[in-house]
Design an enzyme around this catalytic site. Structure first.
Site, short mmCIF file in Angstrom:
data_model
loop_
_atom_site.label_atom_id
_atom_site.label_comp_id
_atom_site.label_asym_id
_atom_site.label_seq_id
_atom_site.Cartn_x
_atom_site.Cartn_y
_atom_site.Cartn_z
N SER A 26 43.16 35.73 28.89
CA SER A 26 43.49 36.56 30.05
C SER A 26 44.65 35.95 30.83
O SER A 26 45.63 36.64 31.16
CB SER A 26 42.28 36.68 30.99
OG SER A 26 41.23 37.39 30.39
N ARG A 49 45.24 34.54 39.33
CA ARG A 49 43.85 34.93 39.56
C ARG A 49 43.74 36.28 40.27
O ARG A 49 42.82 37.06 40.01
CB ARG A 49 43.13 33.85 40.36
CG ARG A 49 41.80 33.54 39.76
CD ARG A 49 41.10 32.39 40.42
NE ARG A 49 40.31 31.69 39.43
CZ ARG A 49 39.17 32.15 38.91
NH1 ARG A 49 38.67 33.32 39.28
NH2 ARG A 49 38.53 31.46 38.02
N HIS A 52 44.33 38.80 37.61
CA HIS A 52 43.15 38.82 36.74
C HIS A 52 42.03 39.66 37.36
O HIS A 52 41.28 40.34 36.65
CB HIS A 52 42.70 37.36 36.54
CG HIS A 52 41.47 37.18 35.72
ND1 HIS A 52 40.27 36.82 36.27
CD2 HIS A 52 41.25 37.32 34.40
CE1 HIS A 52 39.35 36.73 35.31
NE2 HIS A 52 39.92 37.04 34.17
#
Lengths: 223, 223
Positions: A26, A49, A52
């Site tokens: 990812s 993040r 994500h």
């Protein structure tokens, strides 16, 4: 659970099952697709993040921050500052095992005094709940993931003398006031460090991801 | 709280403070901007709430559903079916006051048996947690807001004889497996009704919004 389910199911689909590999792949995709070069080094892991959490690499273009915001957040979190959130979804999105200083995570929205206080102030419950942060606000990490009114109200209270948080992670979402509240944050005249996402996008998953990223970088927990 | 804060702050910013007006204006903007005509009537209010949760009217183009999915969800919720979720963020995003049948909301991710079970199955904790839904799964409303592996695993277990839920609201998010798991859901050979969002976007706020919309339409709670 039946004994039958002590075994993995027959594999009908080809998908990655290893948590560490999922995180690794990812983050690699995000790094390949997102224009992280426009960010200071201190914010690149944070941006990974956030992306994500929402699946959208193009949010990088809408990120806005004050110089030193990431450092201020990391220092406050490391020193055990409380984390103040507007909604339970942010509270439950924060991964407690990443809070090395066992920071308190506080959402006052369900405080039984909030509904009456909102009525007294003629505002939303989310805004009224901010008033119950007062005793913990000095040096705190504020993470707003839903309500524009909470962010506006906080800025108005600070203008009147409320304690100053260490940083505001401002991610209200939606169509009425969200963009405007984040614009106000980015222009806050109190020199409070901030990280925000301009426009309508935002939300509790992004706000929680910001805290998680600033608490401990990029781990590879099970998912 | 100081007495000073029993009064509203001085208005520095021009923003809507009335919860009902915020909802009304938000939903009006969504209806003006989103291409709801491509949806069946039964899904338009649901789509409004999904868009409201993420700030992105263009998700309408990525919505996918089976005929009768909204009706199946509304009927199950009205009859008190349990709501099974993959993450706490979905659990805490569901507005309990809208569950007229006081449905149980269950997230098994923190069950103490899950970590060992994930190790035994060589999969993620999110997938392993699905096995602990087994006793409640018949006729349940499943709302997945994070983990592609949970959705894949559920489909594989159903293929092996797990009980059938009434509907799957499938909104995994991200870069590894999310799009593929939602594609698998939309092609599920078990005729299980579903609502999903194709591609990488999704998340706990959207999954919770789907439950909230299907539980009681479009209310105007305080926010």
């Amino acid at each position: 659970m039946n004994d039958a389910f002590a075994r993995p199911p027959a594999r009908r689909y080809d998908y990655e099952r290893d948590p560490a590999a999922i995180y690794r792949q990812s983050f690699a995709i995000v790094r390949a697709e997102a224009d992280l070069d426009r960010l200071p080094e201190s914010l690149r892991d944070v941006a990974v993040r956030l992306i994500h959490a929402c699946g959208e690499p193009d949010i990088v273009a809408d990120l806005a921050w004050s110089d030193g915001a990431a450092e201020a957040a990391r220092e406050a979190l490391g020193q055990g500052a409380p984390i103040l959130t507007d909604v339970k979804m942010v509270e439950y999105g924060i991964i407690r095992s990443r809070l090395a200083a066992r920071n308190e995570v506080v959402c006052t929205l369900d405080d039984p005094r909030v509904a009456d206080h909102a009525g007294d102030l003629a505002t939303t419950r989310s805004a009224a709940a901010v008033d119950f942060w007062q005793d913990r606000l000095a040096g705190a990490v504020v993470a707003i993931g839903n309500a524009p009114t909470a962010l506006f109200h906080l800025l108005e209270r600070i203008a009147e003398g409320f304690p100053r948080p260490a940083v505001i992670l401002g991610f209200p979402v939606g169509f009425v006031g969200a963009a405007e509240s984040k614009q106000a944050l980015s222009e806050n005249p109190f020199s409070i460090p901030y990280l925000t996402l301009k426009g309508r996008r935002g939300g509790s998953a992004i706000a929680a991801a910001a805290v998680n990223a600033l608490a401990a970088g990029l781990p590879e927990e099970g998912r």
